[in-house]
Design an enzyme around this catalytic site. Structure first.
Site, PDB file in Angstrom:
ATOM      1  CG  ASP A   1     -10.632   3.925   4.882  1.00 43.67           C
ATOM      2  OD1 ASP A   1     -10.097   4.883   5.470  1.00 43.67           O
ATOM      3  OD2 ASP A   1     -10.312   3.572   3.740  1.00 43.67           O
TER       4      ASP A   1
ATOM      5  CB  SER B   1      -7.118   5.644   6.392  1.00 46.79           C
ATOM      6  OG  SER B   1      -7.375   5.372   5.051  1.00 46.79           O
TER       7      SER B   1
ATOM      8  NE  ARG C   1      -7.982  11.317   6.677  1.00 44.47           N
ATOM      9  CZ  ARG C   1      -7.223  10.379   6.092  1.00 44.47           C
ATOM     10  NH1 ARG C   1      -7.707   9.161   5.889  1.00 44.47           N
ATOM     11  NH2 ARG C   1      -6.011  10.653   5.729  1.00 44.47           N
TER      12      ARG C   1
ATOM     13  CE  LYS D   1      -7.630   1.767   2.313  1.00 39.18           C
ATOM     14  NZ  LYS D   1      -7.890   3.092   2.843  1.00 39.18           N
TER      15      LYS D   1
ATOM     16  CG  HIS E   1      -2.105   0.878   1.104  1.00 38.85           C
ATOM     17  ND1 HIS E   1      -3.338   0.392   0.711  1.00 38.85           N
ATOM     18  CD2 HIS E   1      -2.272   2.206   1.274  1.00 38.85           C
ATOM     19  CE1 HIS E   1      -4.206   1.383   0.659  1.00 38.85           C
ATOM     20  NE2 HIS E   1      -3.584   2.509   1.000  1.00 38.85           N
TER      21      HIS E   1
HETATM   22  N1  URA Z   1      -4.164   5.835   1.544  1.00 41.31           N
HETATM   23  C1  URA Z   1      -5.185   5.442   2.332  1.00 41.31           C
HETATM   24  O1  URA Z   1      -5.714   4.340   2.183  1.00 41.31           O
HETATM   25  N2  URA Z   1      -5.599   6.269   3.292  1.00 41.31           N
HETATM   26  C2  URA Z   1      -5.052   7.478   3.497  1.00 41.31           C
HETATM   27  O2  URA Z   1      -5.481   8.154   4.394  1.00 41.31           O
HETATM   28  C3  URA Z   1      -3.997   7.888   2.663  1.00 41.31           C
HETATM   29  C4  URA Z   1      -3.557   7.037   1.685  1.00 41.31           C
END
Ligand code: URA
Length: 434
Positions: free
Chosen positions: A161, A183, A168, A187, A82
């Site tokens: 999220d 966040s 946000r 996930k 990620h």
């Molecule tokens: N990627 C994400 O999944 N969340 C964030 O807040 C920033 C980047």
């Protein structure tokens, strides 16, 4: 305890109890806490921060807002990657297929465009027919047979999220270390994982502008992973200019295709190979990281990663031929050239400006319900350090509507700095945490 009291205490820098955070997240997700109160809480968090305990509670509550996808029946090491968000960052579509071609199972849970940064899911949806909303059983099956499947946060996967992400974006609370960490990790914990590689971007096109903040974010996510017994490594990588040349959804898919055929930009190739190597190494496919790098490179050269991405596209409803025939992807109707006002060296390309310009012409969202235009974006002709003559083309802005084009072109023009002396070289991979 009333919601307003929790906001009050967070505003004043107090630590909230885990059950208080849990309540906030679950009641907000359920709809009984309104956006205006959650917005105030997010802004209070932006300024007061969160302790590790609070972030841990936030991750757990956000994860628990949806289902857990149990992948224990899928054979093989399961490793995801990620990124914290950048401009032109399309590495997932290169390192994912590379790692999968090397034997790693890659269950990727991705995000959408946020602020000026692009979103993995939006880029995939530039491929006509591509589905990012696979039901859990289909996701599992694809992971088992193809080795790589990508879905997004959804009403069943970390729905908290989804709501918080949009809020946000609309309340200027994106660039907040604990909120980004929560966040991302919520996930990641929605599925069974054996390893996680994090690409923490730093620079003018990243949410973290300073390396010290990027390091804090990397360490926070690494600690959260370690507490859950998840092997993780975070790379801190440069985002002081867009990664590769292409910025914009379909344009980035085209560049992915070139890179998977070993004809991509050097910076994109380098970061993607390193991320893939870390995924392969964490998945214990090779005994050393050097072996993992060699294996990643071999999977690029022999075309197996390219074929793997085609398999993913086919399995998720798209036409894999888009990687050979770019006319099957959405294409812009016009191109506006930006030229260099004088000769010299490109000393900077502000990635945030390029990202903002792309968003303005439709590659990203201004409001959460805005529809993305997959065809538009910016393609650079030059990178930092390159010598240019006066009048040379610096980049092209690809558009489908004239609306906002002038403002976008101005932003793009302002993104370039030309100097008489060449700039100092910069490292691409700055640090490794974990
Ligand atoms: N990627 C994400 O999944 N969340 C964030 O807040 C920033 C980047």
């Amino acid at each position: 305890m009333r919601t307003v009291d929790l906001i009050h205490r967070k505003r004043d820098g107090e630590e909230l109890a885990p059950e208080e955070i849990t309540r906030l997240v679950s009641e907000y997700t359920g709809g009984s806490i309104p956006d205006y109160q959650m917005s105030a809480f997010l802004m209070a968090t932006f300024f007061s921060g969160m302790t590790d305990k609070e972030v841990g509670a936030m991750v757990d509550a956000m994860r628990a807002s949806g289902d857990f996808i149990d992948l224990s029946e899928v054979k093989g090491p399961k490793v995801d990657k990620h990124s914290t968000g950048g401009v032109g960052d399309k590495t997932s579509f290169i390192c994912g297929p590379l790692a999968a071609a090397a034997g790693v199972k890659v269950p990727m849970i991705s995000g959408r465009a946020l602020g000026h940064s692009g979103g993995t899911l939006d880029k995939l949806e530039a491929i006509p027919g591509f589905r990012v909303d696979l039901p859990a059983e289909e996701f599992k099956k694809q992971l088992d047979t193809v080795g790589f499947a990508i879905i997004g946060q959804s009403p069943t996967v970390a729905p908290a999220d989804g709501k918080l992400y949009s809020l946000r974006d609309a309340t200027a609370t994106v660039e907040c270390i604990p909120l980004i960490a929560a966040s991302i990790m919520a996930k990641k914990f929605a599925v069974t994982l054996d390893g996680l590689v994090l690409d923490v971007k730093v620079g003018n096109g990243a949410f973290m502008k300073r390396q010290v903040d990027a390091r804090k974010l990397a360490q926070m996510m690494h600690t959260i992973a370690r507490r859950a017994d998840l092997r993780a490594q975070a790379l801190i990588t440069d985002m002081n200019q867009p990664l590769g040349f292409a910025v914009g959804n379909a344009l980035e898919i085209m560049e992915v295709s070139q890179t998977l055929q070993n004809a991509g930009p050097i910076d994109l190739h380098r970061v993607s190979i390193e991320l893939a190597a870390r995924m392969i190494f964490l998945g214990r496919i090779t005994p050393t990281l050097d072996d993992a790098r060699d294996l990643a490179q071999a999977k690029l050269i022999d075309g197996s990663a390219y074929r793997k991405f085609k398999e993913v596209i086919q399995a998720q409803g798209g036409n894999p031929q888009v990687l050979d025939r770019f006319d099957l992807l959405p294409n812009a109707s016009g191109a506006h050239e930006i030229t260099s006002p004088r000769g010299g060296y490109i000393s900077a390309i502000d990635a945030e400006y390029i990202g903002m310009a792309s968003t303005l012409i439709g590659a990203g969202r201004d409001q959460k319900d805005d529809v993305i235009d997959p065809a538009v974006g910016v393609v650079l002709e030059v990178k930092v350090g390159q010598k240019v003559d006066a009048g040379a083309v610096l980049c092209r802005v690809y558009y489908t509507k004239e609306e906002n084009l002038e403002d976008a072109a101005q932003l793009v023009e302002d993104a370039f700095r030309i100097s008489t002396a060449p700039p100092e070289g910069r490292e691409l991979i700055l640090e490794v945490v974990g």
